[in-house]
Design a protein around this motif. Sequence first.
Motif, PDB file in Angstrom:
ATOM      1  N   THR A  62       0.837  -1.207   0.000  1.00  0.00           N
ATOM      2  CA  THR A  62       0.000   0.000   0.000  1.00  0.00           C
ATOM      3  C   THR A  62       0.865   1.247   0.000  1.00  0.00           C
ATOM      4  N   GLU A  63       1.913   1.251   0.805  1.00  0.00           N
ATOM      5  CA  GLU A  63       2.840   2.386   0.846  1.00  0.00           C
ATOM      6  C   GLU A  63       3.554   2.557  -0.494  1.00  0.00           C
ATOM      7  N   GLU A  64       3.995   1.441  -1.080  1.00  0.00           N
ATOM      8  CA  GLU A  64       4.710   1.514  -2.353  1.00  0.00           C
ATOM      9  C   GLU A  64       3.818   2.071  -3.459  1.00  0.00           C
ATOM     10  N   ILE A  65       2.560   1.593  -3.517  1.00  0.00           N
ATOM     11  CA  ILE A  65       1.622   2.094  -4.528  1.00  0.00           C
ATOM     12  C   ILE A  65       1.375   3.587  -4.306  1.00  0.00           C
ATOM     13  N   SER A  66       1.272   3.989  -3.066  1.00  0.00           N
ATOM     14  CA  SER A  66       1.036   5.401  -2.738  1.00  0.00           C
ATOM     15  C   SER A  66       2.200   6.266  -3.200  1.00  0.00           C
ATOM     16  N   TYR A  67       3.413   5.903  -2.798  1.00  0.00           N
ATOM     17  CA  TYR A  67       4.584   6.703  -3.160  1.00  0.00           C
ATOM     18  C   TYR A  67       4.754   6.777  -4.675  1.00  0.00           C
ATOM     19  N   MET A  68       4.591   5.660  -5.337  1.00  0.00           N
ATOM     20  CA  MET A  68       4.783   5.623  -6.787  1.00  0.00           C
ATOM     21  C   MET A  68       3.684   6.399  -7.524  1.00  0.00           C
ATOM     22  N   SER A  69       2.537   6.513  -6.896  1.00  0.00           N
ATOM     23  CA  SER A  69       1.420   7.271  -7.484  1.00  0.00           C
ATOM     24  C   SER A  69       1.496   8.751  -7.149  1.00  0.00           C
ATOM     25  N   GLY A  70       2.526   9.147  -6.407  1.00  0.00           N
ATOM     26  CA  GLY A  70       2.718  10.564  -6.101  1.00  0.00           C
ATOM     27  C   GLY A  70       1.867  11.078  -4.964  1.00  0.00           C
ATOM     28  N   VAL A  71       1.422  10.180  -4.072  1.00  0.00           N
ATOM     29  CA  VAL A  71       0.623  10.619  -2.921  1.00  0.00           C
ATOM     30  C   VAL A  71       1.230  10.046  -1.644  1.00  0.00           C
ATOM     31  N   LYS A  72       0.834  10.639  -0.527  1.00  0.00           N
ATOM     32  CA  LYS A  72       1.319  10.173   0.770  1.00  0.00           C
ATOM     33  C   LYS A  72       0.630   8.857   1.152  1.00  0.00           C
TER      34      LYS A  72
END
Length: 419
Positions: A293-303
């Motif tokens: 979940t964190e990886e998808i968030s960071y890669m999507s440009g969101v916290k």
Amino acid sequence: MVAMPAQSRKMRGEDPLPALDPILEDDTVDSSVATRRQLVKRLADVICIPSSQLTPQERHMAGDVLVELLRDADIELREGVAKRIVMLNEAPRTILVILAKDDIRVAKHILENSLSLTDSDLIQISKTVSSEHRKVIAHRRKLSDSVVDSLVQFLEDDVVTVLLKNMGASFSETALQRILTISRNETHFIPLLNRREELRPSHGLTMFWWADGPTRKKILARFGVSRSVLQESCADLFPRAAADGWQDAGVRKALQFVERRQRNRAAIARNEHGGLEQVIEAAAENGLDPHLTEEISYMSGVKPATGAQILTDEGGEGIAVLCKSTGLKREMVEKLWAALRRPAMDEAGEVHPSLRRVIEAYDSISTDKAQTVLRYWNWSLTSSLNKDVLRYIRDGVIPREEEHGAAAITAALVFGHRR
């Protein structure tokens, strides 16, 4: 001075006085009661005389005397006077206010129709009457934001409903914020709120999280807008901020909202899976855990907090926004759905209604508009998460906008919401 009989007024070519309610003409009652009624009739006649024939002083004196008589009068007599004077622009406000606080049978004539009541009168009245009285006020054709504030503070369901439906009512930020807060549990207010012109993006994109599917669709259509003007206006500031090393946190957060590019190249470069699509495929195969979940968030440009809110949302439309804004293909929507272990098919072998709704949301919004929504969510949910706001969230308290800003309110409402 007393009113002239209607017949003599007609002979002089003047308009007759408004007709009295029949109760004031009934002389088949006790003599003392009949005398009181006749006196009330005469005083009402005086109050109704045009200003060209009566001084304001005499009108108010007549009104003062009439007030004293009405204090002990029966309800039929009070209602008769209310009907008689409600349309007068020059009716003494003292008597109007007293009648407006009377039994609802009497007060309704004044509260809904009198044009002589000021905002100050209505505010003062609303604080001392019943919910039924306030509901009648809410039906008035025109209501200022100060009067609406006074009515909304009681948070009475039927009164708030009438106000939201009343297109002649003007809502302040305070009133909208109060209703937005209770709409988390009183969800029938959400469609009504979404119809109000006063609604801001901060309101609409916040209540999205507890709205139903049809309303979410309308919210995305209304607030999913292009940022082209913002982007053109701020284009020259990106290299300047980069040259400064992005030292100003406020500037960095603001420009992140404006930026065109959605995916985070730095996060993608250091990811062990290779790219955003590969991370989602891994999640579809193994299930979505906090690390992914964190990886998808960071890669999507969101916290991570924003990503977690989107990926744990029961409705799922946020997933459509995330995928569209990052340029993911439609099949990635289905893979994220699978990663969440949500049903893709129903018992009849058709696409599950929830997944179908999410795919429709994906198809209905453009990449640019989806980026606007996603970036606004990220900014509003995370830009104000300091220790004070986190304490508010923990305690279930909504911070004041003038102290902490609109983003802090959004974070408190969304993260503090308990279904």
